[in-house]
Each structure stands twice: as structure tokens, then as C-alpha cells.
Design a protein around this motif. Structure first.
Motif, mmCIF file in Angstrom:
data_model
loop_
_atom_site.group_PDB
_atom_site.id
_atom_site.type_symbol
_atom_site.label_atom_id
_atom_site.label_comp_id
_atom_site.label_asym_id
_atom_site.label_seq_id
_atom_site.Cartn_x
_atom_site.Cartn_y
_atom_site.Cartn_z
ATOM 1 N N VAL A 54 0.849 -1.202 0.000
ATOM 2 C CA VAL A 54 0.000 0.000 0.000
ATOM 3 C C VAL A 54 0.878 1.242 0.000
ATOM 4 O O VAL A 54 1.842 1.338 0.755
ATOM 5 N N THR A 55 0.542 2.210 -0.838
ATOM 6 C CA THR A 55 1.244 3.482 -0.888
ATOM 7 C C THR A 55 0.356 4.582 -0.320
ATOM 8 O O THR A 55 -0.859 4.427 -0.205
ATOM 9 N N VAL A 56 0.980 5.698 0.016
ATOM 10 C CA VAL A 56 0.205 6.850 0.485
ATOM 11 C C VAL A 56 -0.735 7.339 -0.609
ATOM 12 O O VAL A 56 -1.861 7.752 -0.342
ATOM 13 N N ALA A 57 -0.285 7.260 -1.858
ATOM 14 C CA ALA A 57 -1.147 7.660 -2.972
ATOM 15 C C ALA A 57 -2.391 6.784 -3.041
ATOM 16 O O ALA A 57 -3.503 7.266 -3.310
ATOM 17 N N ALA A 58 -2.223 5.494 -2.783
ATOM 18 C CA ALA A 58 -3.372 4.585 -2.794
ATOM 19 C C ALA A 58 -4.332 4.911 -1.657
ATOM 20 O O ALA A 58 -5.559 4.860 -1.822
ATOM 21 N N ILE A 59 -3.783 5.256 -0.504
ATOM 22 C CA ILE A 59 -4.631 5.646 0.625
ATOM 23 C C ILE A 59 -5.418 6.909 0.283
ATOM 24 O O ILE A 59 -6.618 7.012 0.579
ATOM 25 N N ALA A 60 -4.736 7.858 -0.359
ATOM 26 C CA ALA A 60 -5.407 9.102 -0.749
ATOM 27 C C ALA A 60 -6.545 8.823 -1.726
ATOM 28 O O ALA A 60 -7.648 9.377 -1.595
ATOM 29 N N ARG A 61 -6.314 7.956 -2.698
ATOM 30 C CA ARG A 61 -7.380 7.616 -3.653
ATOM 31 C C ARG A 61 -8.548 6.936 -2.959
ATOM 32 O O ARG A 61 -9.716 7.233 -3.226
ATOM 33 N N GLU A 62 -8.233 6.017 -2.055
ATOM 34 C CA GLU A 62 -9.293 5.299 -1.346
ATOM 35 C C GLU A 62 -10.135 6.253 -0.499
ATOM 36 O O GLU A 62 -11.357 6.083 -0.387
ATOM 37 N N ALA A 63 -9.470 7.246 0.087
ATOM 38 C CA ALA A 63 -10.176 8.202 0.939
ATOM 39 C C ALA A 63 -10.809 9.335 0.146
ATOM 40 O O ALA A 63 -11.616 10.094 0.685
ATOM 41 N N GLY A 64 -10.434 9.476 -1.143
ATOM 42 C CA GLY A 64 -10.993 10.531 -1.980
ATOM 43 C C GLY A 64 -10.448 11.911 -1.667
ATOM 44 O O GLY A 64 -11.167 12.914 -1.779
ATOM 45 N N ILE A 65 -9.157 11.967 -1.280
ATOM 46 C CA ILE A 65 -8.539 13.251 -0.967
ATOM 47 C C ILE A 65 -7.170 13.317 -1.633
ATOM 48 O O ILE A 65 -6.710 12.349 -2.252
ATOM 49 N N ALA A 66 -6.511 14.474 -1.484
ATOM 50 C CA ALA A 66 -5.205 14.678 -2.099
ATOM 51 C C ALA A 66 -4.098 14.092 -1.219
ATOM 52 O O ALA A 66 -4.230 14.029 0.012
ATOM 53 N N VAL A 67 -3.014 13.695 -1.863
ATOM 54 C CA VAL A 67 -1.883 13.113 -1.133
ATOM 55 C C VAL A 67 -1.335 14.058 -0.065
ATOM 56 O O VAL A 67 -1.089 13.626 1.072
ATOM 57 N N PRO A 68 -1.129 15.369 -0.379
ATOM 58 C CA PRO A 68 -0.617 16.258 0.681
ATOM 59 C C PRO A 68 -1.521 16.302 1.905
ATOM 60 O O PRO A 68 -1.040 16.491 3.030
ATOM 61 N N THR A 69 -2.812 16.130 1.706
ATOM 62 C CA THR A 69 -3.737 16.148 2.837
ATOM 63 C C THR A 69 -3.504 14.955 3.748
ATOM 64 O O THR A 69 -3.648 15.047 4.976
ATOM 65 N N VAL A 70 -3.149 13.808 3.169
ATOM 66 C CA VAL A 70 -2.847 12.626 3.979
ATOM 67 C C VAL A 70 -1.676 12.922 4.906
ATOM 68 O O VAL A 70 -1.741 12.675 6.123
ATOM 69 N N TYR A 71 -0.597 13.457 4.335
ATOM 70 C CA TYR A 71 0.576 13.756 5.152
ATOM 71 C C TYR A 71 0.269 14.810 6.203
ATOM 72 O O TYR A 71 0.716 14.707 7.355
ATOM 73 N N ALA A 72 -0.499 15.827 5.835
ATOM 74 C CA ALA A 72 -0.807 16.907 6.774
ATOM 75 C C ALA A 72 -1.710 16.436 7.906
ATOM 76 O O ALA A 72 -1.586 16.885 9.047
#
Length: 230
Positions: A54-72
Motif C-alpha cells: 500500500v502506498t500513500v497515494a493509494a490511501i489518498a485515492r481510497e479516501a478521496g482526498i489529495a496526497v498532501p492532505t494525507v501527510y498533513a
């Protein structure tokens, strides 16, 4: 003086007005919901695909948000997995289990309550624990979090040992450290996983068998004359 200042503000639009405290409950709620959406998405992916895949990008897609938002909001993969495990610990039944252990004066009831409490936690979180265990082989953050949760688990079992010692119920040849090791051997998450997931035992069957093994391994034998623990 206050009347004079009020008059100046009315006459002079440039007069600075006192600042009001800024409250944004909706923004705070949205941030909380976003964070939880990320954690929920990550949990689904970790369980279905494995942590390493699993990548952070995949998590972002699954959650329907942008990658920077995941990190923030939650940090990287390691921080997300640690947060998921912390949430699991917060929802643990260990507090209720230890309260039952302290309340009973019957050694076998102590072991039965302990087996049931650990069963509840392991049944509820066993898939996530396996994700953590697998991730610990390659991710230092996951290894640290797993070590922390294992330590908390063993500390709770040490409390059970202390209660059995208070009741003079432990076999005389056992030290407290050995008794806690035996509790960990039978009731640690690895044992629950091996019996229920790997071998397919029903949880009720595993709970009953583990309780019986602990009774034999830890408690003084029954006094044949009184029928009570010697």
C-alpha cells in the motif's frame, strides 16, 4: 473614556476595532472527519492488500482526498499504522478485564476472565495485529509500535500474575516472571492467531482450551480433602 473611544470609532472609520476570537467548529469537525476517513481507508487497504503493498497515494485515492492532505492530517504510512494500533488499544477490553480480575477471589475465575478479555481484544483486532506483525519485518516504525503494544499487553498479564500471587494460587515452583511468561505464551496474540486463523478453531473452543491449559500450568492443584485450591 470608553464613551470617547466609541465616539471616535463612529466618527473615524479608520479607527481599529478590537479583534474577536475566531472559532471554526465546522472546520475542526471537517478536519477530524478527514483524518478518520484517511485512517479508515488505510485500514481497509492494509488488511486487504498488505502493508508493504500500500502506498500513500493509494490511501489518498481510497479516501478521496489529495496526497498532501494525507501527510498533513496523519503523516506517512508508519504514522498511520501506529495511530490505528493506538485506536485499537484505546478500545481495548483490558480495563474491564483487569477490573474483573481484581474483583474476584477465585483463581479459576481470574484465569477465565483473563482468557475471555484477551479473546475479545484479539477477535476484534487480530487482522490489524497481523498487519502490524508483518510490517514490523521491514518498517522500523511498525516494529516500534508492535513492541510497545506487546509491552502493554505483558504488563496487563503481569497484573493478573500479581492477583494470583495475592490469592496464594500460583504453583510454588513458579516465579512471577515465569507465570507472566506462561500467560503470554498461551494468551498472547500469536497463540490466538495460530489457533483461530491458522488452524481454524472457533473462538469459543480456543478460549475454553486455553483456560484449561492455564489452570494446569499456573495454579496449585486442588486439595483432595477440601476441594479447594491448596
Amino acid at each position: 473614556m470608553q464613551q470617547q473611544r466609541a465616539a471616535r470609532r463612529e466618527d473615524d472609520p479608520q479607527e481599529p476595532r478590537p479583534r474577536r476570537a475566531y472559532h471554526a467548529p465546522r472546520r475542526a469537525q471537517a478536519a477530524t472527519e478527514t483524518r478518520q476517513a484517511i485512517l479508515d481507508a488505510a485500514a481497509r487497504l492494509f488488511l486487504d492488500e498488505g502493508y508493504a503493498n500500500v502506498t500513500v497515494a493509494a490511501i489518498a485515492r481510497e479516501a478521496g482526498i489529495a496526497v498532501p492532505t494525507v501527510y498533513a492530517s496523519t503523516g506517512g504510512k508508519g504514522a498511520i499504522l501506529s495511530t490505528l494500533m493506538e485506536q485499537g488499544m484505546q478500545s481495548s477490553a483490558s480495563g474491564e478485564t483487569l477490573a474483573s480480575v481484581r474483583a474476584t477471589g477465585a483463581p479459576r475465575a481470574v484465569l477465565a476472565a483473563t482468557a475471555h478479555g484477551t479473546r475479545v481484544d484479539n477477535e476484534r483486532h487480530h487482522r490489524l495485529v497481523r498487519v502490524m506483525a508483518n510490517a514490523a519485518h521491514t518498517d522500523e516504525s511498525a516494529a516500534t509500535t508492535l513492541a510497545h503494544t506487546d509491552e502493554a499487553y505483558r504488563d496487563a498479564l503481569a497484573t493478573v500474575t500479581a492477583r494470583l500471587r495475592e490469592l496464594n494460587a500460583l504453583r510454588p515452583d513458579l516465579t512471577d516472571a515465569q507465570a507472566t511468561d506462561i500467560l503470554w505464551f498461551y494468551l498472547g496474540h500469536r497463540s490466538w492467531h495460530e489457533l483461530t486463523t491458522e488452524r481454524g478453531w472457533p473462538w469459543d473452543t480456543a478460549e475454553g482450551w486455553l483456560t484449561e491449559q492455564l489452570t494446569t500450568a499456573l495454579l496449585r492443584p486442588l486439595d483432595p480433602q477440601s476441594g479447594a485450591d491448596s
